[in-house]
Design an enzyme around this catalytic site. Structure first.
Site, PDB file in Angstrom:
ATOM      1  N   HIS A   1      55.652 -10.159   6.852  1.00  0.00           N
ATOM      2  CA  HIS A   1      54.783  -9.475   5.888  1.00  0.00           C
ATOM      3  C   HIS A   1      53.942 -10.471   5.090  1.00  0.00           C
ATOM      4  O   HIS A   1      53.509 -10.166   3.979  1.00  0.00           O
ATOM      5  CB  HIS A   1      55.593  -8.586   4.928  1.00  0.00           C
ATOM      6  CG  HIS A   1      56.523  -7.646   5.612  1.00  0.00           C
ATOM      7  ND1 HIS A   1      56.112  -6.447   6.150  1.00  0.00           N
ATOM      8  CD2 HIS A   1      57.853  -7.743   5.883  1.00  0.00           C
ATOM      9  CE1 HIS A   1      57.159  -5.836   6.704  1.00  0.00           C
ATOM     10  NE2 HIS A   1      58.214  -6.604   6.561  1.00  0.00           N
TER      11      HIS A   1
ATOM     12  N   SER B   1      28.544 -26.260   3.488  1.00  0.00           N
ATOM     13  CA  SER B   1      27.794 -25.171   2.859  1.00  0.00           C
ATOM     14  C   SER B   1      26.382 -25.647   2.528  1.00  0.00           C
ATOM     15  O   SER B   1      26.173 -26.819   2.208  1.00  0.00           O
ATOM     16  CB  SER B   1      28.501 -24.729   1.574  1.00  0.00           C
ATOM     17  OG  SER B   1      27.651 -23.935   0.765  1.00  0.00           O
TER      18      SER B   1
ATOM     19  N   LYS C   1      32.229 -27.986   0.037  1.00  0.00           N
ATOM     20  CA  LYS C   1      32.871 -27.112   1.005  1.00  0.00           C
ATOM     21  C   LYS C   1      33.127 -27.785   2.356  1.00  0.00           C
ATOM     22  O   LYS C   1      32.306 -28.547   2.857  1.00  0.00           O
ATOM     23  CB  LYS C   1      32.024 -25.848   1.242  1.00  0.00           C
ATOM     24  CG  LYS C   1      31.921 -24.916   0.054  1.00  0.00           C
ATOM     25  CD  LYS C   1      33.261 -24.327  -0.337  1.00  0.00           C
ATOM     26  CE  LYS C   1      33.829 -23.412   0.720  1.00  0.00           C
ATOM     27  NZ  LYS C   1      33.005 -22.213   0.947  1.00  0.00           N
TER      28      LYS C   1
ATOM     29  N   GLU D   1      37.037 -19.447  12.631  1.00  0.00           N
ATOM     30  CA  GLU D   1      36.548 -18.115  12.301  1.00  0.00           C
ATOM     31  C   GLU D   1      35.749 -17.518  13.455  1.00  0.00           C
ATOM     32  O   GLU D   1      35.833 -16.308  13.725  1.00  0.00           O
ATOM     33  CB  GLU D   1      35.688 -18.183  11.042  1.00  0.00           C
ATOM     34  CG  GLU D   1      36.483 -18.532   9.790  1.00  0.00           C
ATOM     35  CD  GLU D   1      35.616 -18.811   8.576  1.00  0.00           C
ATOM     36  OE1 GLU D   1      36.184 -19.057   7.505  1.00  0.00           O
ATOM     37  OE2 GLU D   1      34.377 -18.777   8.704  1.00  0.00           O
TER      38      GLU D   1
END
Length: 463
Positions: A156, A277, A283, A290
């Site tokens: 979970h 970024s 970043k 992704e």
């Protein structure tokens, strides 16, 4: 000129020619189409259907076309040819004359395209199996390099029990091992030859379908001509195998994305597998993980699209089947790229054992072992579970962990607790105690590594 021009008084206009053409997609199969045509031509000559001179001219002409395509000296135009089969046949006939026009004797584009797709599917399945093996090797290498590292195991997405990082990585290796089997099954499903089935009913020419099947490396010809030209189950098998593997890669990449956040800090991805970024200078984004996660949706969509195309087609060939190629090719190409990207990302990531251990020391990961301690002393497990639940509640109220409690705190909940309870609170001991087959204990994971490497070696031999 269309192959069916004798029946028609008008040709297709520019739009319908483009709309009906599959050349932009199926030209990828030029090598398979040429191989099938060479096998068919040689068989026609062996059966006395065409002359040996014609067969020799066909083979030589096709070899020349293949060489020119691969050298970039020959390109096809969608306004001239509807598909790669017509394009190559037209080019062949232009080069060698009537001998080229005899090649299509006893053959239809229906069995021709099915043959090409099966050859293509076999090759792409093999390519994917090789890329699958390479990713498994990268995961195993990281598992061996960081064998003793402990991290929290989750259910979970909550801290559950401590596990070895190597054990966690090997779970993905086993998923990929099953993916390899699905890809191998897809390759086997494609390993039957439709060539010689003609349009749908076979042909009156004395073709030797077994000879062409053998020449093209197929296990055997398909026994039913209707099924031979209309079956696309093998493509469903291939895209399904790609879809399941993409789902596994998506799960792996989701964890890589989480692990690389400041909140987890378990790993740092290589700069080669990260981006920055345009506005935030600090970043470092896990964009490639992704992208792999995102591309899984495309591949599953390819599967759904083909299933819907096939769901209500009557026998035998229908033009709908032209839509079988793009999705299958996309699924195979996408999965191969994802395998290569994931392997590089895994091989180059930096693991932070101290961050993993720090998190493993939070969340009462020893609770199950404390309950087992009481159960082994005779307390029914359900009661032991309740006792430890009260101890965890005590820890939450006091802002501490189980290992911070005094022996008196334990004994206040059960007089079965003795000084040796301390051994049940040590994470290394907790992990090492999981010695059952398939468990996270060091001995069990070493056994698992032996098995997974043996499976990998066996799969190498199947490529």
């Amino acid at each position: 000129m269309a192959l069916w021009s004798g029946r028609f008084t008008e040709g297709a206009d520019a739009f319908t020619q483009r709309f009906g053409a599959s050349l932009p997609v199926d030209q990828k199969m030029y090598a398979q189409d040429i191989a099938g045509s060479k096998a068919h031509g040689a068989m026609l000559a062996a059966q006395g259907i065409i002359g040996e001179e014609d067969a020799a001219a066909i083979a030589c002409g096709l070899d020349g076309i293949l060489a020119d395509i691969e050298a970039g000296a020959l390109a096809f135009d969608v306004q001239e040819s509807e598909d790669v089969h017509m394009a190559i046949e037209a080019e062949l006939t232009a080069r060698i004359g009537d001998a080229g026009a005899r090649l299509h004797t006893g053959r239809s584009r229906n069995d021709q395209v099915a043959t090409d797709m099966r050859l293509y599917a076999k090759q792409r399945a093999t390519d994917l199996m090789a890329a699958n093996v390479a990713l498994r090797e990268a995961l195993i290498a990281q598992a061996e390099e960081h064998f003793d590292v402990i991290l929290p195991g989750y259910t979970h997405l909550q801290h559950a029990q401590p596990v070895l990082f190597s054990h966690h990585l090997l779970a993905y290796v086993w998923m990929l091992t099953r993916d390899f089997e699905r890809l191998a099954a897809a390759r086997a499903a494609a390993d039957r030859s439709p060539l010689g089935a003609a349009a749908l009913a076979g042909t009156t020419y004395p073709l030797d379908r077994h000879a062409t099947a053998a020449a093209l490396g197929f296990a055997a010809p398909i026994p039913n001509s209707l099924d031979a030209v209309s079956d696309r189950d093998f493509l469903l098998d291939l895209i399904y195998a790609c879809s399941v593997s993409c789902l596994h890669l998506s799960r792996l990449c989701e964890e890589i994305i989480l692990w690389s956040t400041a909140e987890f800090g378990f790993i740092t991805l290589s700069d080669a597998y990260s981006t920055g970024s345009s506005i935030m200078p600090q970043k470092k984004n896990p964009d490639f993980a992704e992208l792999i996660r995102g591309k899984s949706g495309r591949v599953v969509g390819d599967l759904m699209a083909l299933m819907m195309t096939l769901k209500s087609l009557p026998l035998a060939y229908n033009k709908d089947l032209q839509e079988d190629k793009e999705g299958a090719m996309d699924a195979a190409d996408t999965l191969e790229d994802c395998y290569v990207c994931a392997a590089g990302m895994i091989a180059t990531m930096t693991v932070h054992p101290e961050a993993m251990m720090a998190q493993a020391q939070k969340g009462y990961l020893a609770a199950t072992d404390v309950a087992d301690y009481l159960a082994k002393k005779g307390l029914p497990f359900r009661r032991a579970h309740e006792v430890v639940g009260r101890l965890v509640l005590r820890c939450e109220q006091q802002g501490c962990d189980l290992e911070d409690l005094a022996l008196a705190d334990f004994q206040a909940e059960s007089d079965l607790f003795e000084a040796d309870i301390a051994s049940c609170l040590n994470l290394e001991a907790i992990v090492a105690a999981r010695t059952t087959y398939g468990g996270t204990g060091h001995a069990a994971v070493r056994e698992q590594l032996t098995e997974v490497k043996a499976s990998l070696a066996a799969d190498h031999t199947r490529l």
